[in-house]
Design a protein around this motif. Structure first.
Motif, mmCIF file in Angstrom:
data_model
loop_
_atom_site.group_PDB
_atom_site.id
_atom_site.type_symbol
_atom_site.label_atom_id
_atom_site.label_comp_id
_atom_site.label_asym_id
_atom_site.label_seq_id
_atom_site.Cartn_x
_atom_site.Cartn_y
_atom_site.Cartn_z
ATOM 1 N N ALA A 96 -1.348 5.502 1.820
ATOM 2 C CA ALA A 96 -0.456 6.597 2.204
ATOM 3 C C ALA A 96 0.581 6.778 1.108
ATOM 4 C CB ALA A 96 0.230 6.311 3.537
ATOM 5 N N THR A 162 8.006 5.353 9.025
ATOM 6 C CA THR A 162 7.258 4.384 8.208
ATOM 7 C C THR A 162 6.313 3.562 9.070
ATOM 8 O OG1 THR A 162 9.169 4.263 6.716
ATOM 9 C CG2 THR A 162 7.476 2.570 6.475
ATOM 10 N N LEU A 166 2.189 3.549 8.681
ATOM 11 C CA LEU A 166 1.488 2.306 8.357
ATOM 12 C C LEU A 166 0.550 1.853 9.480
ATOM 13 C CD1 LEU A 166 4.358 0.324 6.578
ATOM 14 C CD2 LEU A 166 2.398 1.465 5.523
ATOM 15 N N VAL A 193 -2.726 1.882 7.451
ATOM 16 C CA VAL A 193 -2.647 1.958 5.990
ATOM 17 C C VAL A 193 -2.535 0.565 5.390
ATOM 18 C CG1 VAL A 193 -1.184 2.732 4.082
ATOM 19 C CG2 VAL A 193 -1.674 4.284 5.983
ATOM 20 N N LEU A 196 1.089 1.290 0.611
ATOM 21 C CA LEU A 196 2.014 2.426 0.654
ATOM 22 C C LEU A 196 2.559 2.700 -0.746
ATOM 23 C CD1 LEU A 196 3.582 4.501 2.368
ATOM 24 C CD2 LEU A 196 5.367 2.768 2.666
ATOM 25 N N ALA A 221 8.304 -1.528 5.219
ATOM 26 C CA ALA A 221 6.955 -1.909 4.778
ATOM 27 C C ALA A 221 6.862 -3.412 4.537
ATOM 28 C CB ALA A 221 6.589 -1.146 3.512
ATOM 29 N N LYS A 226 3.159 -5.132 4.431
ATOM 30 C CA LYS A 226 2.329 -4.127 3.763
ATOM 31 C C LYS A 226 2.704 -4.056 2.289
ATOM 32 C CE LYS A 226 0.115 -2.549 7.424
ATOM 33 N NZ LYS A 226 -1.360 -2.570 7.561
ATOM 34 N N ILE A 228 3.490 -2.326 -1.226
ATOM 35 C CA ILE A 228 4.160 -1.073 -1.560
ATOM 36 C C ILE A 228 4.475 -1.051 -3.045
ATOM 37 C CG2 ILE A 228 6.401 -2.044 -0.876
ATOM 38 C CD1 ILE A 228 7.232 0.828 -0.089
#
Length: 299
Positions: A96, A162, A166, A193, A196, A221, A226, A228
């Protein structure tokens, strides 16, 4: 008859005056001769210097032409091969992109990621309306009858946005943000996701916005474990990269170029760092010769 004393004085003065005039005339003639010689010498040296500079200028022009030709060959090589370099490196990765400002578009980023095998789930652009608590309160929270636990409407909205992107779950608040023009979304918020990309850079300096929006996205994130990475264009008037480095994420500052696009894919493959051409960059591009695990160890 004895000459008058005045006669002798006048004669002596006349003699010395004539002598002085003669000396002056002689000196003047010699000086003119010296000046003429000096002028000729200076002219000769200037002409010699001009010839040297002219030859040096020709050599510099030839060097510049060679460098430009070599640069054009490298550019042609990169433009012809960069897609093959990244092909398949992000196979099956759901990505994303969040553009935290609408000043610059990053449509070319999606194309290179798809070439690398990634799935672009959605691209979200946050508009200036998101920075107004008054608009958020009147058009979003009151309409949805969302209880207010604190006064951080902007931060709360960014956190939920966000999370929604995600997790791949579009909430009522996010749907309302889209409906009211607080955000623009290309694609669907319907898949989790893996990675990011936060796209920054703005036409003018807005330090408060960086903390209100970008930092909140990054922190959210990270809290969700996640991956990023921060990106921006080489010609951004106000760079976000220094702030992104402080927020401890990898960055690419020239993603509008083919070299930058390759750097983005290689960094996402597992080569963290700060890449590009701006003073904040640490390397031009990741070393693709090293596997991601070894690359991380080397750094």
């Amino acid at each position: 008859m004895i000459p008058n004393m005045k006669f002798y004085v006048i004669s002596i003065v006349a003699i010395f005056a004539a002598l002085g005039i003669g000396i002056y005339i002689g000196f003047t003639l010699d000086a003119q001769s010296i000046i003429v010689e000096q002028k000729e010498d200076i002219a000769a040296k200037l002409e010699e210097r001009f010839d040297f500079l002219s030859e040096e200028n020709k050599q510099l022009k030839a060097s510049i032409e060679y460098v430009e030709k070599e640069r054009d060959m490298y550019k042609y090589f990169i433009d012809s091969t960069y897609e093959q370099i990244v092909k398949g490196k992000l196979h099956g990765v759901n990505v994303a992109i969040i553009e935290t400002k609408s000043d610059y578009m990053y449509s070319g980023v999606g194309q290179i990621l798809e070439t690398a095998g990634a799935n672009i789930v959605n691209i979200t652009t946050i508009t200036d309306r998101m920075t107004s608590e008054e608009l958020l309160l009147g058009e979003i929270y009151k309409e949805l009858d969302i209880p207010l636990f604190n006064n951080q409407l902007i931060a709360n909205s960014i956190i939920e946005l966000t999370n929604s992107i995600l997790k791949g779950e579009e909430t009522k608040l996010v749907s309302k943000l889209i409906e009211k023009g607080f955000i623009d979304v290309v694609g669907l918020i319907n898949k989790p996701v893996d990675y990011l990309i936060i796209a920054g850079g703005s036409a003018r300096e807005e330090k408060d916005r960086l903390n209100m929006i970008d930092k909140v996205i990054i922190d959210t994130a990270k809290s969700m474990n996640k991956q990023i990475i921060g990106i921006e264009k080489e010609n951004s008037n106000f760079s976000y990269i220094e702030a992104y480095k402080r927020f401890r994420i990898s960055t690419v500052d020239n993603v509008n170029t083919n070299v930058g696009k390759v750097s983005l894919v290689l960094a996402m493959e597992g080569r963290p760092g700060h890449y590009g051409v701006k003073p904040t960059a640490e390397e031009l591009t990741p070393k693709s010769s090293l596997p991601p695990i070894e690359y991380s160890k080397e750094r």
